[in-house]
Write a protein that holds these residues in place. Structure first.
Motif, short mmCIF file in Angstrom:
data_model
loop_
_atom_site.label_atom_id
_atom_site.label_comp_id
_atom_site.label_asym_id
_atom_site.label_seq_id
_atom_site.Cartn_x
_atom_site.Cartn_y
_atom_site.Cartn_z
N SER A 85 0.83 -1.21 0.00
CA SER A 85 0.00 0.00 0.00
C SER A 85 0.86 1.25 0.00
O SER A 85 0.54 2.24 -0.67
CB SER A 85 -0.93 -0.01 1.22
OG SER A 85 -1.84 -1.09 1.17
N GLU B 289 -4.26 4.63 -4.19
CA GLU B 289 -4.59 4.59 -2.78
C GLU B 289 -5.11 3.21 -2.35
O GLU B 289 -5.43 2.37 -3.19
CB GLU B 289 -5.65 5.65 -2.45
CG GLU B 289 -5.25 7.06 -2.90
CD GLU B 289 -3.95 7.55 -2.28
OE1 GLU B 289 -3.64 7.11 -1.14
OE2 GLU B 289 -3.24 8.33 -2.93
N THR B 290 -5.21 3.01 -1.04
CA THR B 290 -5.69 1.73 -0.52
C THR B 290 -7.14 1.47 -0.92
O THR B 290 -7.58 0.32 -0.96
CB THR B 290 -5.58 1.69 1.02
OG1 THR B 290 -6.28 2.82 1.57
CG2 THR B 290 -4.14 1.74 1.46
N THR B 291 -7.87 2.55 -1.22
CA THR B 291 -9.26 2.39 -1.64
C THR B 291 -9.40 2.09 -3.12
O THR B 291 -10.51 1.78 -3.59
CB THR B 291 -10.04 3.67 -1.33
OG1 THR B 291 -9.38 4.79 -1.92
CG2 THR B 291 -10.14 3.90 0.18
N ASP B 292 -8.33 2.15 -3.86
CA ASP B 292 -8.40 1.93 -5.31
C ASP B 292 -8.67 0.46 -5.61
O ASP B 292 -8.05 -0.44 -5.06
CB ASP B 292 -7.12 2.37 -6.00
CG ASP B 292 -7.16 3.84 -6.39
OD1 ASP B 292 -8.15 4.25 -7.03
OD2 ASP B 292 -6.23 4.58 -6.05
N THR B 293 -9.60 0.25 -6.52
CA THR B 293 -9.92 -1.09 -6.99
C THR B 293 -9.13 -1.38 -8.26
O THR B 293 -8.43 -0.51 -8.79
CB THR B 293 -11.42 -1.19 -7.28
OG1 THR B 293 -11.73 -0.29 -8.36
CG2 THR B 293 -12.24 -0.84 -6.05
N PRO C 268 -10.25 -4.50 -4.41
CA PRO C 268 -9.11 -3.60 -4.15
C PRO C 268 -7.83 -4.19 -4.72
O PRO C 268 -7.54 -5.38 -4.55
CB PRO C 268 -9.06 -3.52 -2.62
CG PRO C 268 -10.44 -3.87 -2.18
CD PRO C 268 -10.94 -4.89 -3.16
N GLU D 34 -18.00 -6.65 -0.19
CA GLU D 34 -17.80 -5.34 -0.83
C GLU D 34 -16.80 -5.38 -1.98
O GLU D 34 -16.65 -4.40 -2.71
CB GLU D 34 -17.35 -4.30 0.20
CG GLU D 34 -16.07 -4.63 0.94
CD GLU D 34 -16.31 -5.38 2.25
OE1 GLU D 34 -15.45 -5.26 3.15
OE2 GLU D 34 -17.34 -6.08 2.36
N TRP D 35 -16.12 -6.51 -2.17
CA TRP D 35 -15.20 -6.64 -3.30
C TRP D 35 -15.91 -6.99 -4.60
O TRP D 35 -15.28 -7.14 -5.64
CB TRP D 35 -14.13 -7.69 -3.01
CG TRP D 35 -13.26 -7.33 -1.83
CD1 TRP D 35 -13.25 -6.16 -1.12
CD2 TRP D 35 -12.27 -8.18 -1.22
NE1 TRP D 35 -12.32 -6.22 -0.11
CE2 TRP D 35 -11.71 -7.44 -0.15
CE3 TRP D 35 -11.82 -9.47 -1.48
CZ2 TRP D 35 -10.71 -7.97 0.67
CZ3 TRP D 35 -10.83 -10.00 -0.66
CH2 TRP D 35 -10.28 -9.25 0.39
#
Length: 368
Positions: free
Chosen positions: A143, A152-156, A192, A215-216
């Motif tokens: 990360s 970012e860590t929120t990026d998929t 992610p 949520e993935w």
């Protein structure tokens, strides 16, 4: 100069050899189109997709902790009590065994006391989570490296592709539905990117398994929530067919013939130059004997499934010498690392000199 679709084999710590090979590839002016990787290969492929140069990758593999040990050595992180959920503790074999024993304190308190022991926490992790090591430090490191390039860590996988424009695929294995997963912006857009790589490098029994979260999103339009995901090498450690064939639902409409294939294989039968003069690291009391056995078993198992494809693509494979290096040898000395990198450089020079298709960036032009 040529354009390549590059496939990186899995191999844990041995994957540092990729960096030496990539240095030569860049120096000779060749470019990369698509990236595919398994396990250690997924890590390298992802960092390249994020924008890392071979020079920056070299700096990453040479990075040290404050104690002077390689940063990679921290990847073998012992799980802490706080790494386990209440559900994992409640449903554990330990909790069930304690039902038959009378204690002056509750079973939950006993489990928590046992987990204060580093050794017991590793055994608990192995029994309940499928691996001796937590993998938390690796995800923190990845990360950090991705954030340095604006991911970012929120990026998929989908949002990372929007940022980079690079076609990246990482391979993992679903042990619940028994299938190989090719994770990219087409197949698993909401996953992610950091977790996709973490799943791909989850060598069974070494690192904890990863459970796919709701949520993935879905994989190829199918639910995956609750599936247990491990290292892609269990089913395909060297998935070169992904760039050689048209697989629209997985790899899109990209024309395979519009770029040359380049497979980077970590060859256990070839020794890097001068490595006979270096000693393997001494046995570490921090590493259980069982881990050593499992590591050797996984090396053997992961090398077998792709043999037919390797024979078919022999001329397109650069064999990087890694004989004598261990999958979990993240704490290798500077001398051994330098020889591993140099072996990668020499192997790539030899490979490129032997190829007869470099006059054109495409296979179509060469009649391949």
């Amino acid at each position: 100069m040529a354009t390549f679709d590059v496939v990186f084999e899995g191999g844990g710590a041995k994957g540092s050899a990729f960096v030496g090979a990539l240095e030569v590839l860049k120096q000779q002016g060749h470019t990369i189109r698509r990236l595919v990787g398994t396990s250690a290969g997924a890590i390298t492929a992802t960092l390249i997709a994020a924008g890392y140069t071979p020079e920056e990758l070299l700096a990453a593999v040479n990075e040290k902790q404050s104690n002077g040990k390689p940063r990679f050595a921290a990847f073998m992180d012992h799980p802490a009590k706080t790494d386990f959920t209440q559900q994992q503790k409640d449903n554990s074999s330990t909790m069930k065994a304690l039902e038959e024993v009378r204690f002056p304190i509750g079973r939950e308190a006993v489990v928590n006391l046992l987990l204060e022991s580093g050794l017991y926490a590793q055994l608990f992790s192995f029994s309940e989570c499928g691996g001796f090591f937590a993998g938390v430090n690796f995800r923190t490191w990845l990360s950090e490296k991705l954030a340095a390039k604006g991911i970012e860590t929120t990026d998929t996988l989908a949002s990372a592709f929007q940022k980079t424009g690079v076609d990246l695929s990482v391979v993992a294995s679903d042990t619940h539905e028994v299938e190989m997963l090719v994770l990219n912006h087409r197949t698993a857009p909401d996953c992610p990117i950091a977790w996709a790589v973490r799943m791909s490098m989850s060598i069974p029994f070494i690192w904890q398994e990863v459970v796919w979260q709701e949520e993935w999103g879905q994989y190829c339009g199918r639910p995956k929530a609750g599936s247990t995901i491990v290292d892609g090498g269990v089913l395909s450690n060297f998935p070169i067919r992904l760039v050689d064939e048209r697989i629209p639902d997985i790899m899109g409409d990209t024309d395979p013939a519009a770029a040359l294939n380049l497979g980077l294989l970590l060859d256990e039968s070839l020794a890097a130059p001068n490595t006979a003069a270096t000693a393997a690291p001494p046995f570490s009391l921090e590493q259980l004997r069982t881990v050593q056995r499992v590591s050797r078993l996984m090396d053997t198992m992961m090398g077998a499934p792709d043999n037919a494809e390797m024979r078919r693509h022999e001329a397109e494979i650069c064999r990087l010498p890694v004989k004598g290096y261990g999958t979990t040898e993240f704490n290798m000395s500077d001398q051994r690392l330098a020889l591993l990198l140099e072996g990668g450089r020499q192997a790539m020079k030899t490979h490129l000199a032997a190829r007869t298709d470099l006059g054109s960036p495409t296979r179509a032009a060469t009649g391949a």
